[in-house]
Design an enzyme around this catalytic site. Structure first.
Site, PDB file in Angstrom:
ATOM      1  CG  HIS A 118      75.965  81.366  49.443  1.00  0.00           C
ATOM      2  ND1 HIS A 118      76.830  81.463  50.456  1.00  0.00           N
ATOM      3  CD2 HIS A 118      75.597  82.790  49.463  1.00  0.00           C
ATOM      4  CE1 HIS A 118      77.424  82.596  50.433  1.00  0.00           C
ATOM      5  NE2 HIS A 118      76.069  83.373  50.195  1.00  0.00           N
TER       6      HIS A 118
ATOM      7  CE  LYS B 155      78.528  74.476  49.898  1.00  0.00           C
ATOM      8  NZ  LYS B 155      77.273  76.084  50.381  1.00  0.00           N
TER       9      LYS B 155
ATOM     10  CE1 TYR C 119      80.564  76.970  53.113  1.00  0.00           C
ATOM     11  CE2 TYR C 119      83.108  77.366  54.139  1.00  0.00           C
ATOM     12  CZ  TYR C 119      81.919  77.519  54.090  1.00  0.00           C
ATOM     13  OH  TYR C 119      81.761  79.062  54.172  1.00  0.00           O
TER      14      TYR C 119
ATOM     15  CG  ASP D 280      75.772  86.338  51.245  1.00  0.00           C
ATOM     16  OD1 ASP D 280      75.541  86.059  50.018  1.00  0.00           O
ATOM     17  OD2 ASP D 280      76.604  86.201  51.904  1.00  0.00           O
TER      18      ASP D 280
END
Length: 187
Positions: free
Chosen positions: A64, A74, A131, A168
């Protein structure tokens, strides 16, 4: 100083941090984010959103990313468990474009995935994953790349047992993905 070591991976913009963990008979304590320390280590970002996910063994999440102007950096941690964490360079003009780096990430470590990278992981065991992101989630700019794109060639720990969301599973290969990042030497 809570960060004990910093290792730049084969794509040097992706960094692995190891933390000092203070343990005693009660358990442990560690500092995950201390702005001044990370600035001194070359991470000039602040975080605006924190996400937590839980994954069963073999779950794959990713790959992603978000398009500009909502691109996210991130800083990712395994709170409990173990994951194989992956970053794929999708910056036009990068000497590493389309290449990936991966690490076996455990508690006491964090991986910095800069803007311009697709990110994903496979849970090796039951895992809680944290995250810290530099920009808020923007569904309209969210994109993905197929986790098993043979051109990228990620060596997942258990590809035959991978558990994915329908979303996904439907991600396009890199050759058909939309991205709008440019590589600059200062990154």
């Amino acid at each position: 100083m809570p960060v004990v070591s910093v290792r730049r991976l084969e794509i040097p913009d992706v960094m692995l941090f190891e933390f000092r963990v203070f343990e005693d008979n009660r358990g442990f304590f560690t500092e995950l984010w201390k702005r001044g320390e990370y600035l001194a280590l070359g991470l000039p970002y602040d975080f605006v959103q924190v996400n937590l996910s839980y994954s069963h063994p073999n779950v794959v999440r990713g790959l992603h990313y978000q398009l500009k102007p909502s691109e996210q950096g991130k800083l990712v941690y395994v709170v409990k468990g173990r994951v194989f964490d992956v970053a794929v360079d999708v910056r036009r003009g990068s000497p590493w474009f389309g290449r990936w780096v991966g690490v076996d990430l455990r508690p006491g470590q964090a991986l910095w995935v800069p803007p311009g990278f697709a990110h994903g992981f496979q849970a090796i065991e039951e895992s809680w994953f944290l995250y810290l992101v530099t920009k808020e989630y923007d569904q309209a700019r969210e994109r993905c790349i197929n986790w098993s794109d043979p051109v990228i060639g990620v060596k997942w720990p258990n590809p035959t047992g991978a558990i994915l969301s329908n979303r996904d599973k439907a991600c396009p290969p890199l050759s058909q993905a939309e991205y709008n990042f440019e590589y600059t030497v200062s990154q």
